[in-house]
Design an enzyme around this catalytic site. Structure first.
Site: not given
Length: 401
Positions: A5, A126-128, A313
């Site tokens: 991702r 970080v993800e959304s 990441y």
């Protein structure tokens, strides 16, 4: 969470009409043939034939996901650019606000799963971007495409079948099952199979909801990390100082040595103080080589890494968590004379490009292809290498006119 991702609107018609994949008849016979071939293995995986038909009827491939599969910023972007955009002051400040807003929930999450609030919120950030950017790709369309084209089709077929089971069970409405191009969805971007294994109902409404319930998403993330081996009494790691001439050729995240071994080889904390005792074995991470920052990483870093298999990441999550605990930037500078840009600085760069007459589209802090074309033109004009990369050198030059 997307294993390949990193980070991501439905139109009004999607909210009131049929899912995106049902808007037009399929016009790709090869894709239809592939989907039909998946019907039997989907049935063996627990997807009823009627559900398979309902949720794949009229599905058309989205070939843009193949380009994204082959270009992933975690693996292609210089580490100083990657971290500059993910761990900037804006994300730190917003994270601190979320820590305060969800303090009670995070305390209960920590009590149940043993994962500290800063780490959980760092994953969310970080993800959304704390639930502000979920992604807008219909999961069945993306996963269907990736199941028939490109690399790792077997992996994506497993995720497609999981997504179909989620829809079949009514956990999420079809028009709400949207997310990243690779199939991750929700506040903390779980893949469908991960949702099935580890999503939890933490707000007590009777269902695990990663799309519309922050408590469920935060608890599910902590559950993931706990299952991945999180140790509540250990740090993820810390920045260190290597002695001159230190040989890193045989070292890495997975080559674990005791703190005593590292100390005997002359490694200290970055401020020169001795390494801590009482921690587990650690591996050495040098993401920019010996001239850049170096880190000893412990078992908890491996748990973060498992969320999305990229060391860049993992370092972004770990560093953001430290910043949310009050820590500062890394002590050792990155080995570059042109550091990366924060999101605010990227937006400023885009604004300056527009003022110079370039058509780059929306000012969004995402340096896409049109921005890169404009950047190359300005770099050529200024006598800089026309790399198309936006960095501090170009921003400062454009600020000066």
């Amino acid at each position: 969470m997307t294993l390949l991702r990193s980070p991501l609107l439905l139109t009004t018609v999607l909210l009131v009409c049929a899912p995106a994949w049902a808007q037009a008849p399929a016009t790709n016979p090869g894709f239809e043939t592939c989907l039909n071939a998946l019907r039997a293995p989907a049935s063996a995986a627990g997807v009823r034939d009627a559900a398979f038909t309902q949720f794949t009827q009229g599905l058309v491939p989205d070939m843009s996901v193949i380009d994204k599969l082959n270009f992933q910023p975690e693996f292609r972007t210089a580490i100083w650019d990657y971290l500059a955009g993910l761990v900037d002051e804006q994300r730190v400040n917003e994270g601190l606000a979320r820590l305060a807003q969800h303090a009670d929930t995070l305390a209960r999450v920590q009590e149940r799963y043993g994962v500290d609030p800063a780490t959980v919120v760092a994953v969310w950030g970080v993800e959304s971007n704390y639930g502000q950017t979920f992604g807008s790709s219909p999961l069945v369309q993306s996963l269907g495409t990736l199941s028939c084209y490109g690399r790792r089709q077997g992996y994506f077929r497993t995720e497609l079948f999981a997504a179909l089971r989620i829809l079949q069970a009514g956990h999420i409405a079809p028009e709400r099952l949207v997310g990243s191009w690779a199939g991750a969805f929700g506040h903390t971007q779980f893949m469908p199979s991960t949702f099935e294994r580890l999503a939890v109902d933490f707000d007590g409404d009777g269902r695990a909801d990663l799309m519309d319930s922050a408590p469920d998403a935060l608890a599910s993330t902590a559950n993931y990390l706990a299952r991945a081996g999180w140790q509540s009494d250990q740090p993820w790691g810390f920045e260190v100082k290597l002695p001159r001439g230190f040989n890193t050729s045989a070292e890495g995240r997975r080559t674990k040595r005791t703190m005593g071994d590292w100390a005997a080889r002359g490694v200290t904390r970055v401020d020169g103080t001795p390494l801590p005792t009482g921690t587990g074995a650690a591996g050495l991470l040098t993401p920019a080589g010996v001239p850049g920052p170096a880190f000893l990483v412990l078992r908890n870093f491996d748990a973060i890494y498992s969320y999305n298999a990229s060391e860049s990441y993992g370092l972004a999550i770990a560093h953001l968590a430290d910043r949310l605990r009050g820590g500062g930037p890394f002590v050792t500078p990155w080995p570059t004379d042109d550091p990366g840009l924060s999101r605010a600085e990227r937006r400023e760069l885009q604004t300056l490009l527009i003022l110079r007459g370039h058509d780059i589209g929306e000012v969004d802090g995402m340096l896409g292809e049109r921005s890169r074309v404009a950047i190359r033109a300005e770099q050529q004009r200024l006598g800089q290498e026309p790399s198309g990369r936006g960095g501090q050198k170009l921003l400062k030059a454009l600020r000066g006119g």
